[in-house]
Design a protein around this motif. Structure first.
Motif, short mmCIF file in Angstrom:
data_model
loop_
_atom_site.label_atom_id
_atom_site.label_comp_id
_atom_site.label_asym_id
_atom_site.label_seq_id
_atom_site.Cartn_x
_atom_site.Cartn_y
_atom_site.Cartn_z
N GLU A 1 29.05 33.77 22.94
CA GLU A 1 28.04 34.58 22.32
C GLU A 1 28.41 35.41 21.00
O GLU A 1 28.13 35.66 19.84
CB GLU A 1 26.75 35.03 22.32
CG GLU A 1 25.68 35.32 21.19
CD GLU A 1 24.37 35.26 22.48
OE1 GLU A 1 24.17 35.45 23.80
OE2 GLU A 1 23.24 36.22 21.72
N ASN A 2 29.71 36.22 21.28
CA ASN A 2 29.82 37.77 21.09
C ASN A 2 30.97 36.90 19.78
O ASN A 2 31.07 37.21 18.63
CB ASN A 2 30.39 38.71 21.96
CG ASN A 2 29.50 39.23 22.54
OD1 ASN A 2 28.59 39.33 22.18
ND2 ASN A 2 30.23 40.08 23.72
N GLY A 3 31.96 35.41 20.83
CA GLY A 3 32.59 35.26 19.11
C GLY A 3 34.26 36.04 19.18
O GLY A 3 35.17 35.97 18.52
N VAL A 4 34.22 37.04 20.21
CA VAL A 4 35.70 38.09 20.10
C VAL A 4 35.77 38.57 21.33
O VAL A 4 34.85 38.81 22.27
CB VAL A 4 35.54 39.26 19.24
CG1 VAL A 4 34.96 38.67 17.68
CG2 VAL A 4 34.16 39.99 19.10
N PHE A 5 36.93 38.54 21.48
CA PHE A 5 37.74 39.03 22.59
C PHE A 5 38.57 40.35 22.91
O PHE A 5 39.54 39.44 21.99
CB PHE A 5 37.69 38.45 24.12
CG PHE A 5 38.36 37.18 24.41
CD1 PHE A 5 39.58 36.50 24.63
CD2 PHE A 5 38.29 35.56 23.09
CE1 PHE A 5 40.76 36.37 24.53
CE2 PHE A 5 38.69 35.14 22.87
CZ PHE A 5 40.20 34.88 23.87
N THR A 6 39.03 40.85 24.00
CA THR A 6 40.40 41.35 23.61
C THR A 6 41.10 40.76 25.48
O THR A 6 40.58 40.74 26.36
CB THR A 6 40.41 42.61 23.80
OG1 THR A 6 39.71 42.77 24.46
CG2 THR A 6 40.35 43.01 23.09
N ILE A 7 42.31 40.11 25.29
CA ILE A 7 43.30 39.94 26.90
C ILE A 7 44.21 41.06 26.84
O ILE A 7 44.71 41.44 25.58
CB ILE A 7 43.62 38.70 26.30
CG1 ILE A 7 43.73 37.56 26.94
CG2 ILE A 7 45.14 38.91 27.79
CD1 ILE A 7 42.12 37.43 28.10
N ASN A 8 44.20 42.23 27.64
CA ASN A 8 44.43 43.34 28.63
C ASN A 8 45.58 43.18 29.15
O ASN A 8 44.63 43.28 30.36
CB ASN A 8 43.41 44.89 28.10
CG ASN A 8 42.52 44.71 26.63
OD1 ASN A 8 42.47 45.15 26.33
ND2 ASN A 8 41.17 44.27 27.60
N THR A 9 47.02 42.99 28.98
CA THR A 9 47.41 43.23 30.27
C THR A 9 47.18 44.33 31.34
O THR A 9 48.10 45.40 30.48
CB THR A 9 48.83 42.33 30.05
OG1 THR A 9 48.18 42.04 29.12
CG2 THR A 9 49.61 42.22 30.84
N LEU A 10 47.55 44.04 32.65
CA LEU A 10 47.36 45.40 33.20
C LEU A 10 48.93 45.28 34.01
O LEU A 10 49.73 45.05 34.32
CB LEU A 10 46.48 45.72 34.80
CG LEU A 10 44.98 45.16 34.25
CD1 LEU A 10 44.70 44.66 35.29
CD2 LEU A 10 44.36 45.91 32.80
N ALA A 11 48.94 47.58 33.77
CA ALA A 11 49.97 48.28 34.32
C ALA A 11 49.63 47.77 36.10
O ALA A 11 48.75 47.71 36.58
CB ALA A 11 50.02 49.47 34.01
N HIS A 12 50.71 48.09 37.12
CA HIS A 12 50.63 48.42 38.65
C HIS A 12 49.53 49.45 38.71
O HIS A 12 49.38 49.00 40.01
CB HIS A 12 51.86 48.69 39.05
CG HIS A 12 52.20 50.03 38.53
ND1 HIS A 12 52.48 51.13 40.09
CD2 HIS A 12 52.60 50.80 37.53
CE1 HIS A 12 52.45 51.87 39.47
NE2 HIS A 12 52.80 51.60 37.80
N ASP A 13 49.43 50.16 38.15
CA ASP A 13 48.08 51.57 38.34
C ASP A 13 46.71 50.88 38.01
O ASP A 13 45.98 51.80 37.79
CB ASP A 13 49.18 52.81 37.63
CG ASP A 13 49.10 52.39 36.76
OD1 ASP A 13 48.82 51.63 36.17
OD2 ASP A 13 49.17 54.38 36.11
N HIS A 14 46.13 49.98 37.73
CA HIS A 14 45.71 49.57 37.22
C HIS A 14 44.05 48.53 37.94
O HIS A 14 43.40 48.01 38.04
CB HIS A 14 45.22 48.74 35.81
CG HIS A 14 45.66 49.59 34.65
ND1 HIS A 14 46.81 49.03 33.80
CD2 HIS A 14 44.64 50.70 33.96
CE1 HIS A 14 46.76 50.46 33.04
NE2 HIS A 14 45.49 50.26 33.04
N THR A 15 45.22 48.88 39.36
CA THR A 15 44.13 48.32 40.70
C THR A 15 42.94 48.29 40.39
O THR A 15 42.22 47.66 41.08
CB THR A 15 44.65 47.84 41.93
OG1 THR A 15 45.04 49.40 41.67
CG2 THR A 15 46.36 47.10 41.85
#
Ligand SMILES: Cc1cc2nc3c(=O)[nH]c(=O)nc-3n(C[C@H](O)[C@H](O)[C@H](O)COP(=O)(O)O)c2cc1C
Length: 166
Positions: free
Chosen positions: A70-84
């Protein structure tokens, strides 16, 4: 294509086999008419560099699936090791409400208005161009309209059903 019939392997066997593959971990985030939402995903793949396109496979049984459509937009945020912690929260661990999941990290917007994680290794800002339904998942194609990279940091990798720093 051969004209023989084959019986597919059991879903459990497929998931066990796929657990042997190592993948980057990302938080998909979206905002718009359907509200702010996100999910931890590993099924991100480059499709084409012209137009710059990636794909992500999203379970059809999750709320985030309909919201991204429905929103039609998104981001893909690639995580670092401290984002668990954020990765676990956006995978549904603890069943936190969406605003509490977002409160675990700092966000900004780039071009589409979808939330971008400030210290992601890289964020891809995408608009949905195509969706194909395959079994349990929607394959969502996103044209990348902006990217933002941060200082190189060790990556968060998921393999053998565990996180690894690389
Ligand atoms: C490392 C990891 C990778 C994942 N990758 C995907 C994925 O590619 N696609 C997907 O639909 N769900 C994936 N999931 C599961 C979703 O994160 C989870 O089902 C989703 O956030 C819904 O949870 P909720 O309904 O409690 O919010 C992954 C989970 C983890 C821990």
């Amino acid at each position: 294509m051969q004209n023989e019939t084959h019986t597919p392997i059991a879903p459990d066997l497929f998931r066990e086999a796929m657990s042997r593959l190592g993948s980057s971990v990302h938080i998909l985030a979206s905002d718009g008419a359907s509200g702010r939402t996100g999910a931890t995903v590993s099924s991100v793949c480059s499709v084409s560099d012209n137009p710059p396109t990636l794909l992500v496979c999203l379970n059809r049984g999750t709320a985030v699936n309909g919201q991204v459509k429905e929103n039609g937009v998104f981001t893909i945020n690639t995580l670092a090791h401290d984002h668990t912690d954020a990765s676990n929260a956006f995978a549904g661990v603890g069943q936190l409400p969406m605003n509490e999941r977002f409160a675990l990290a700092d966000w900004e917007t780039i071009e589409t208005g979808a939330p971008a994680l400030k210290d992601a290794r890289v964020s891809f800002d995408c608009k949905v161009t195509q969706i194909t339904e395959v079994g349990t998942h929607s394959v969502i194609f996103g044209e990348v309209v902006a990217v933002k990279s941060s200082e190189q940091n060790k990556a968060l990798i998921y393999m053998d059903r565990n996180y690894h720093a690389l």
